[in-house]
Design a protein around this motif. Structure first.
Motif, PDB file in Angstrom:
ATOM      1  N   GLU A  75       2.728   8.234  -8.553  1.00 40.79           N
ATOM      2  CA  GLU A  75       3.373   7.770  -7.326  1.00 40.79           C
ATOM      3  C   GLU A  75       3.134   8.694  -6.139  1.00 40.79           C
ATOM      4  OE1 GLU A  75       7.795   7.134  -5.510  1.00 40.79           O
ATOM      5  OE2 GLU A  75       7.595   7.011  -7.679  1.00 40.79           O
ATOM      6  N   GLU A  76       2.924   9.975  -6.387  1.00 41.66           N
ATOM      7  CA  GLU A  76       2.733  10.927  -5.296  1.00 41.66           C
ATOM      8  C   GLU A  76       1.447  10.665  -4.501  1.00 41.66           C
ATOM      9  OE1 GLU A  76       1.181  13.046  -9.039  1.00 41.66           O
ATOM     10  OE2 GLU A  76       2.702  11.568  -8.540  1.00 41.66           O
ATOM     11  N   TYR A  77       0.567   9.802  -4.999  1.00 38.58           N
ATOM     12  CA  TYR A  77      -0.656   9.432  -4.284  1.00 38.58           C
ATOM     13  C   TYR A  77      -0.607   7.977  -3.797  1.00 38.58           C
ATOM     14  CZ  TYR A  77      -2.514  13.681  -6.331  1.00 38.58           C
ATOM     15  OH  TYR A  77      -2.719  14.994  -6.701  1.00 38.58           O
ATOM     16  N   ALA A  78       0.502   7.316  -4.011  1.00 37.45           N
ATOM     17  CA  ALA A  78       0.613   5.890  -3.709  1.00 37.45           C
ATOM     18  C   ALA A  78       0.516   5.607  -2.213  1.00 37.45           C
ATOM     19  CB  ALA A  78       1.930   5.341  -4.246  1.00 37.45           C
ATOM     20  N   ALA A  79       0.098   4.393  -1.929  1.00 39.57           N
ATOM     21  CA  ALA A  79       0.038   3.889  -0.561  1.00 39.57           C
ATOM     22  C   ALA A  79       0.546   2.457  -0.599  1.00 39.57           C
ATOM     23  CB  ALA A  79      -1.390   3.939  -0.028  1.00 39.57           C
ATOM     24  N   GLN A  80       0.952   1.965   0.542  1.00 40.89           N
ATOM     25  CA  GLN A  80       1.343   0.558   0.599  1.00 40.89           C
ATOM     26  C   GLN A  80       1.112  -0.011   1.974  1.00 40.89           C
ATOM     27  OE1 GLN A  80       5.719  -0.495   0.466  1.00 40.89           O
ATOM     28  NE2 GLN A  80       5.800   1.625  -0.288  1.00 40.89           N
ATOM     29  N   LEU A  81       0.903  -1.304   1.978  1.00 42.87           N
ATOM     30  CA  LEU A  81       0.663  -2.050   3.200  1.00 42.87           C
ATOM     31  C   LEU A  81       1.682  -3.176   3.248  1.00 42.87           C
ATOM     32  CD1 LEU A  81      -2.646  -3.090   4.687  1.00 42.87           C
ATOM     33  CD2 LEU A  81      -1.076  -4.907   4.085  1.00 42.87           C
ATOM     34  N   ILE A  82       2.253  -3.373   4.407  1.00 37.81           N
ATOM     35  CA  ILE A  82       3.173  -4.495   4.603  1.00 37.81           C
ATOM     36  C   ILE A  82       2.488  -5.437   5.576  1.00 37.81           C
ATOM     37  CG2 ILE A  82       5.485  -5.223   5.268  1.00 37.81           C
ATOM     38  CD1 ILE A  82       6.276  -2.188   4.834  1.00 37.81           C
ATOM     39  N   LEU A  94       1.862  -4.892  -0.377  1.00 46.04           N
ATOM     40  CA  LEU A  94       0.772  -4.621  -1.306  1.00 46.04           C
ATOM     41  C   LEU A  94       0.810  -3.125  -1.581  1.00 46.04           C
ATOM     42  CD1 LEU A  94      -2.120  -6.638   0.375  1.00 46.04           C
ATOM     43  CD2 LEU A  94      -0.725  -7.338  -1.568  1.00 46.04           C
ATOM     44  N   VAL A  95       0.594  -2.735  -2.819  1.00 41.95           N
ATOM     45  CA  VAL A  95       0.616  -1.314  -3.167  1.00 41.95           C
ATOM     46  C   VAL A  95      -0.765  -0.887  -3.659  1.00 41.95           C
ATOM     47  CG1 VAL A  95       3.089  -1.194  -3.623  1.00 41.95           C
ATOM     48  CG2 VAL A  95       1.532  -1.808  -5.469  1.00 41.95           C
ATOM     49  N   PHE A  96      -1.020   0.423  -3.524  1.00 41.47           N
ATOM     50  CA  PHE A  96      -2.323   0.994  -3.860  1.00 41.47           C
ATOM     51  C   PHE A  96      -2.095   2.313  -4.570  1.00 41.47           C
ATOM     52  CE2 PHE A  96      -2.422  -1.531  -0.065  1.00 41.47           C
ATOM     53  CZ  PHE A  96      -3.495  -2.380  -0.254  1.00 41.47           C
ATOM     54  N   ASP A  97      -2.987   2.656  -5.480  1.00 43.54           N
ATOM     55  CA  ASP A  97      -2.820   3.896  -6.232  1.00 43.54           C
ATOM     56  C   ASP A  97      -3.456   5.096  -5.547  1.00 43.54           C
ATOM     57  OD1 ASP A  97      -5.443   3.088  -6.727  1.00 43.54           O
ATOM     58  OD2 ASP A  97      -5.420   3.773  -8.804  1.00 43.54           O
ATOM     59  N   ASP A  98      -4.213   4.860  -4.479  1.00 43.97           N
ATOM     60  CA  ASP A  98      -4.939   5.935  -3.807  1.00 43.97           C
ATOM     61  C   ASP A  98      -5.145   5.522  -2.349  1.00 43.97           C
ATOM     62  OD1 ASP A  98      -7.272   7.618  -2.945  1.00 43.97           O
ATOM     63  OD2 ASP A  98      -7.367   8.151  -5.062  1.00 43.97           O
ATOM     64  N   LEU A  99      -5.120   6.482  -1.458  1.00 42.75           N
ATOM     65  CA  LEU A  99      -5.334   6.208  -0.031  1.00 42.75           C
ATOM     66  C   LEU A  99      -6.661   5.492   0.202  1.00 42.75           C
ATOM     67  CD1 LEU A  99      -4.683   6.563   2.999  1.00 42.75           C
ATOM     68  CD2 LEU A  99      -5.744   8.806   2.845  1.00 42.75           C
TER      69      LEU A  99
END
Length: 149
Positions: free
Chosen positions: A44-51, A58-63
């Motif tokens: 989770e410490e590398y997670a990203a998300q887009l609204i 939408l969630v992402f595991d890496d920038l």
């Protein structure tokens, strides 16, 4: 009388639906998967998300996965995007963050880009003996991931 109460309740419900909430949500490690690579969000410490403009998250595991998705999407659909701060693990709006490409640092999909609250925080991290290149958000949109990935 019941008709007016029903109308009043309907108006209240519909008025609450008028504004999209562009606040990042918590990551759910058991069920969230990256919208680009379909990997679980286990770090989770590398997670990203887009609204998206319509409120979909939408969630992402890496920038890097987030940036790839943004590069391919219709910009009119972008509401807001967030990345975790490399030092505090707090959500940062990608437009206000500073970035470091640090090839020696592990990230889930090996993009090796870390986010920081601001340029000063990123520079302090680099001044602490870490190897990397300071980047702005615009640099990431045109970043040659193929040569760095």
């Amino acid at each position: 009388m019941k008709k007016w109460i029903l109308i009043a309740i309907t108006v209240m419900i519909l008025s609450g639906c008028g504004e999209t909430d562009f606040t990042p949500r918590a990551i759910e490690a058991e069920t969230d998967i990256c919208a680009v690579c379909n990997m679980s969000i286990t770090h989770e410490e590398y997670a990203a998300q887009l609204i998206e403009e319509d409120g979909d998250h939408l969630v992402f595991d890496d920038l890097g996965c987030l940036i790839e998705h943004i590069n391919e999407m219709d910009q009119a659909e972008l509401g807001a995007a967030f990345i975790k701060d490399a030092q505090t693990n707090e959500w940062l709006n990608i437009e206000r963050a500073a970035y470091v490409y640090a090839p020696g640092e592990w990230t889930p999909m090996s993009y090796h880009v870390l986010a920081f609250e601001n340029t000063d925080a990123a520079q302090q991290w680099l001044d602490g003996g870490q190897q990397g290149e300071l980047l702005a958000l615009d640099d990431l949109y045109g970043f040659d991931w193929g040569n760095h990935h």
